[in-house]
Write a protein that holds these residues in place. Sequence first.
Motif, PDB file in Angstrom:
ATOM      1  N   ALA A 126      29.284 -50.596 -38.010  1.00  0.00           N
ATOM      2  CA  ALA A 126      28.575 -49.810 -36.987  1.00  0.00           C
ATOM      3  C   ALA A 126      29.566 -49.165 -36.018  1.00  0.00           C
ATOM      4  N   ARG A 127      30.602 -49.906 -35.645  1.00  0.00           N
ATOM      5  CA  ARG A 127      31.594 -49.328 -34.721  1.00  0.00           C
ATOM      6  C   ARG A 127      32.327 -48.159 -35.377  1.00  0.00           C
ATOM      7  N   ALA A 128      32.656 -48.347 -36.662  1.00  0.00           N
ATOM      8  CA  ALA A 128      33.349 -47.278 -37.393  1.00  0.00           C
ATOM      9  C   ALA A 128      32.450 -46.039 -37.494  1.00  0.00           C
ATOM     10  N   ALA A 129      31.168 -46.265 -37.699  1.00  0.00           N
ATOM     11  CA  ALA A 129      30.226 -45.137 -37.777  1.00  0.00           C
ATOM     12  C   ALA A 129      30.140 -44.444 -36.418  1.00  0.00           C
ATOM     13  N   MET A 130      30.112 -45.238 -35.363  1.00  0.00           N
ATOM     14  CA  MET A 130      30.008 -44.659 -34.012  1.00  0.00           C
ATOM     15  C   MET A 130      31.223 -43.781 -33.702  1.00  0.00           C
ATOM     16  N   GLU A 131      32.381 -44.232 -34.139  1.00  0.00           N
ATOM     17  CA  GLU A 131      33.598 -43.411 -33.926  1.00  0.00           C
ATOM     18  C   GLU A 131      33.451 -42.041 -34.587  1.00  0.00           C
ATOM     19  N   ARG A 132      32.839 -42.042 -35.754  1.00  0.00           N
ATOM     20  CA  ARG A 132      32.669 -40.774 -36.473  1.00  0.00           C
ATOM     21  C   ARG A 132      31.646 -39.874 -35.783  1.00  0.00           C
ATOM     22  N   VAL A 133      30.654 -40.496 -35.164  1.00  0.00           N
ATOM     23  CA  VAL A 133      29.686 -39.684 -34.396  1.00  0.00           C
ATOM     24  C   VAL A 133      30.416 -39.008 -33.233  1.00  0.00           C
ATOM     25  N   VAL A 134      31.301 -39.760 -32.589  1.00  0.00           N
ATOM     26  CA  VAL A 134      32.036 -39.200 -31.444  1.00  0.00           C
ATOM     27  C   VAL A 134      33.021 -38.115 -31.908  1.00  0.00           C
ATOM     28  N   THR A 135      33.606 -38.302 -33.079  1.00  0.00           N
ATOM     29  CA  THR A 135      34.490 -37.254 -33.605  1.00  0.00           C
ATOM     30  C   THR A 135      33.700 -35.962 -33.809  1.00  0.00           C
ATOM     31  N   GLU A 136      32.477 -36.110 -34.309  1.00  0.00           N
ATOM     32  CA  GLU A 136      31.659 -34.916 -34.557  1.00  0.00           C
ATOM     33  C   GLU A 136      31.152 -34.301 -33.250  1.00  0.00           C
ATOM     34  N   TYR A 137      30.802 -35.174 -32.305  1.00  0.00           N
ATOM     35  CA  TYR A 137      30.259 -34.697 -31.024  1.00  0.00           C
ATOM     36  C   TYR A 137      31.124 -35.255 -29.892  1.00  0.00           C
ATOM     37  N   PRO A 138      32.287 -34.641 -29.653  1.00  0.00           N
ATOM     38  CA  PRO A 138      33.246 -35.205 -28.691  1.00  0.00           C
ATOM     39  C   PRO A 138      32.653 -35.402 -27.292  1.00  0.00           C
ATOM     40  N   PHE A 139      31.624 -34.613 -26.932  1.00  0.00           N
ATOM     41  CA  PHE A 139      31.033 -34.771 -25.600  1.00  0.00           C
ATOM     42  C   PHE A 139      30.338 -36.133 -25.437  1.00  0.00           C
ATOM     43  N   LEU A 140      30.222 -36.887 -26.546  1.00  0.00           N
ATOM     44  CA  LEU A 140      29.601 -38.219 -26.451  1.00  0.00           C
ATOM     45  C   LEU A 140      30.633 -39.319 -26.145  1.00  0.00           C
ATOM     46  N   ALA A 141      31.903 -38.931 -26.085  1.00  0.00           N
ATOM     47  CA  ALA A 141      32.955 -39.947 -25.858  1.00  0.00           C
ATOM     48  C   ALA A 141      32.662 -40.728 -24.580  1.00  0.00           C
ATOM     49  N   GLY A 142      32.692 -42.034 -24.683  1.00  0.00           N
ATOM     50  CA  GLY A 142      32.458 -42.898 -23.530  1.00  0.00           C
ATOM     51  C   GLY A 142      30.993 -43.019 -23.142  1.00  0.00           C
ATOM     52  N   LYS A 143      30.118 -42.319 -23.866  1.00  0.00           N
ATOM     53  CA  LYS A 143      28.690 -42.342 -23.495  1.00  0.00           C
ATOM     54  C   LYS A 143      27.818 -43.036 -24.535  1.00  0.00           C
ATOM     55  N   LEU A 144      28.475 -43.565 -25.577  1.00  0.00           N
ATOM     56  CA  LEU A 144      27.709 -44.118 -26.696  1.00  0.00           C
ATOM     57  C   LEU A 144      28.018 -45.596 -26.851  1.00  0.00           C
ATOM     58  N   ARG A 145      26.974 -46.387 -27.128  1.00  0.00           N
ATOM     59  CA  ARG A 145      27.273 -47.777 -27.487  1.00  0.00           C
ATOM     60  C   ARG A 145      26.247 -48.235 -28.524  1.00  0.00           C
ATOM     61  N   VAL A 146      26.686 -49.177 -29.356  1.00  0.00           N
ATOM     62  CA  VAL A 146      25.797 -49.664 -30.417  1.00  0.00           C
ATOM     63  C   VAL A 146      24.773 -50.608 -29.798  1.00  0.00           C
ATOM     64  N   LEU A 147      23.505 -50.284 -30.027  1.00  0.00           N
ATOM     65  CA  LEU A 147      22.417 -51.123 -29.496  1.00  0.00           C
ATOM     66  C   LEU A 147      22.016 -52.193 -30.500  1.00  0.00           C
ATOM     67  N   ASP A 148      21.941 -51.777 -31.758  1.00  0.00           N
ATOM     68  CA  ASP A 148      21.506 -52.719 -32.788  1.00  0.00           C
ATOM     69  C   ASP A 148      21.946 -52.201 -34.161  1.00  0.00           C
ATOM     70  N   VAL A 149      22.122 -53.118 -35.086  1.00  0.00           N
ATOM     71  CA  VAL A 149      22.522 -52.779 -36.455  1.00  0.00           C
ATOM     72  C   VAL A 149      21.664 -53.609 -37.405  1.00  0.00           C
ATOM     73  N   TRP A 150      21.155 -53.006 -38.447  1.00  0.00           N
ATOM     74  CA  TRP A 150      20.400 -53.789 -39.411  1.00  0.00           C
ATOM     75  C   TRP A 150      20.650 -53.282 -40.821  1.00  0.00           C
ATOM     76  N   THR A 151      20.458 -54.153 -41.775  1.00  0.00           N
ATOM     77  CA  THR A 151      20.875 -53.872 -43.154  1.00  0.00           C
ATOM     78  C   THR A 151      19.678 -54.072 -44.105  1.00  0.00           C
ATOM     79  N   PRO A 152      19.862 -53.814 -45.387  1.00  0.00           N
ATOM     80  CA  PRO A 152      18.767 -54.080 -46.332  1.00  0.00           C
ATOM     81  C   PRO A 152      18.278 -55.526 -46.260  1.00  0.00           C
ATOM     82  N   MET A 153      19.198 -56.447 -45.934  1.00  0.00           N
ATOM     83  CA  MET A 153      18.799 -57.862 -45.850  1.00  0.00           C
ATOM     84  C   MET A 153      17.756 -58.089 -44.755  1.00  0.00           C
TER      85      MET A 153
END
Length: 492
Positions: free
Chosen positions: A395-422
């Motif tokens: 999830a953290r790695a995915a969040m980094e990629r979101v920030v790379t795509e939308y740099p204006f989100l830097a420092g404004k994003l945090r992971v709230l929850d993560v869930w999987t097929p399980m």
Amino acid sequence: MKKVVIIGGGIAGMTAGVLLQKAGFQTEIYEKNALPGGLCTGWKREGYFIDNCIHWLTGTRPGSGLHELWKEIGALGDGVELHKKEMFFSSKLDGRVLTFWRDKERTRKEMLELSPEDEKEINKLIDYVSMAENMTVPVEKPFDAMNPIDFIKLGMSMKEMGKVMKAYGNMDMKELAMRFKNPLIRRAITDYMPRGYQAYAFLVSYATVTGGNGDIPAGGSFKMSLRVAQKYKEYGGVLHTNAEVEKIILRGKRAEGILLKSGAKVSADFVICACDTNYTFHKLLPEAYMPGGLKKMYEEREKYPVNSGFQIAYAVDGGFGELTGTRVFSCEPLKVGSRSVYCMSVQSYDYDPDFAPEGKMILQSNFSQTEEDYRYWEVLYADKEAYRKQKNKTARAAMERVVTEYPFLAGKLRVLDVWTPMTYTRYCNSYKGAYMSFVMTRQAKSITVPGKVKGLDNVLLASQWLMGPGGLPTAAAMGKFAAWRIIKRKDM
Ligand SMILES: Cc1cc2nc3c(=O)[nH]c(=O)nc-3n(C[C@H](O)[C@H](O)[C@H](O)COP(=O)(O)OP(=O)(O)OC[C@H]3O[C@@H](n4cnc5c(N)ncnc54)[C@H](O)[C@@H]3O)c2cc1C
């Protein structure tokens, strides 16, 4: 008064419950979780609300049997407002964006500007999307109970859809994409659905939105489930939560009732299994009762695959209108489950102000997961700490990629929850974490399973698994069909 016990308080079980109560039966729903709704759910996290189901609800446009069914069970109607999303999704490649808008003419224009050399295929696609807008989900009665006149009526109502099937019914998403020369159009099509899906599923999904028949009820998935549960209770239905069923008690060709995990026995004149069918025929009933067609689908894993998701919800400190809708973009390779992915999506939930504290918003990413990915999470799940660490790392790695795509989100994003097929297996006993039914691949035959159990007179099935590709309309229709079969039984 005949008593019907329903196993599972998802949309299928509750639909059966409402309709049977209305028809004068005494029903009880037994649901393993603390709350009703099953997969049609959502939850609170740190002042945010994570909606986890409805991207579109087919049947929001008045004038169809399905719309009437949604109203009858309390899912829609009574002043329930609808969010009309302006865009279906957008895809980005090499800095250019293609959006599939609610307004299909706008999409046509955008596609033609992007790729004049694809004019013929673009016009064909959009014209057939128009035709697919008339697609209806038949909810009148079970298919095996339909007479020739019913079939003629159905055929007439589906006339336009027949043309769509003729043009796109024998093609998968990859083949559809390859009909276009433009790389972004190709990418957009394969971004939306796994390549092996039948192409017409794409047209039908998009047409649901363009035709105003796939809006989102205000409050989202969980509120909709609560409304249906409320309707059920208003009709006198009894909903037991935290009440896991262990098995169905059989005597000869009949079910006598159910055995709860608590050890309590409940007698019944009818039992409706409204949960995952794989679970039903492995845990609740002996496998020998599984309908042959269904068994075949579980055996033919290539032909009838299932999908799930690795999902992340991010809290966003601020409101960013430019992120509205669902956006797919290329990213640095990221291992999610057993495979590396090269593109990802973010979906904004800005359409419902109640989902985030004022001035903030919530985004979600959903990575499609195959059966192989499921196996990856399943193995990891045996070691809870390793599972937790891996999902948070991903999830953290995915969040980094979101920030790379939308740099204006830097420092404004945090992971709230993560869930999987399980998560889906744990929560709803879902087969391989699937949250829809079998995928409609090109090799798959029509996926319909009878709602009766051969050899057992008073056991019925009601679940999205009875008709591919599943989803809420199928769940509701299958609930209705189970109720219909019981109501029509004159001998009971
Ligand atoms: C992320 C996501 C997105 C989705 N998007 C859409 C969408 O946009 N549109 C759409 O139409 N559909 C969508 N769906 C699919 C939709 O949620 C399902 O098709 C539908 O909710 C299935 O309903 P069901 O009643 O058949 O099954 P379920 O919801 O699985 O209900 C079965 C119930 O049985 C209970 N149960 C299981 N075992 C037992 C037991 N032993 N004892 C008692 N209770 C038991 C479970 O807890 C569950 O509540 C989505 C699902 C997810 C997860």
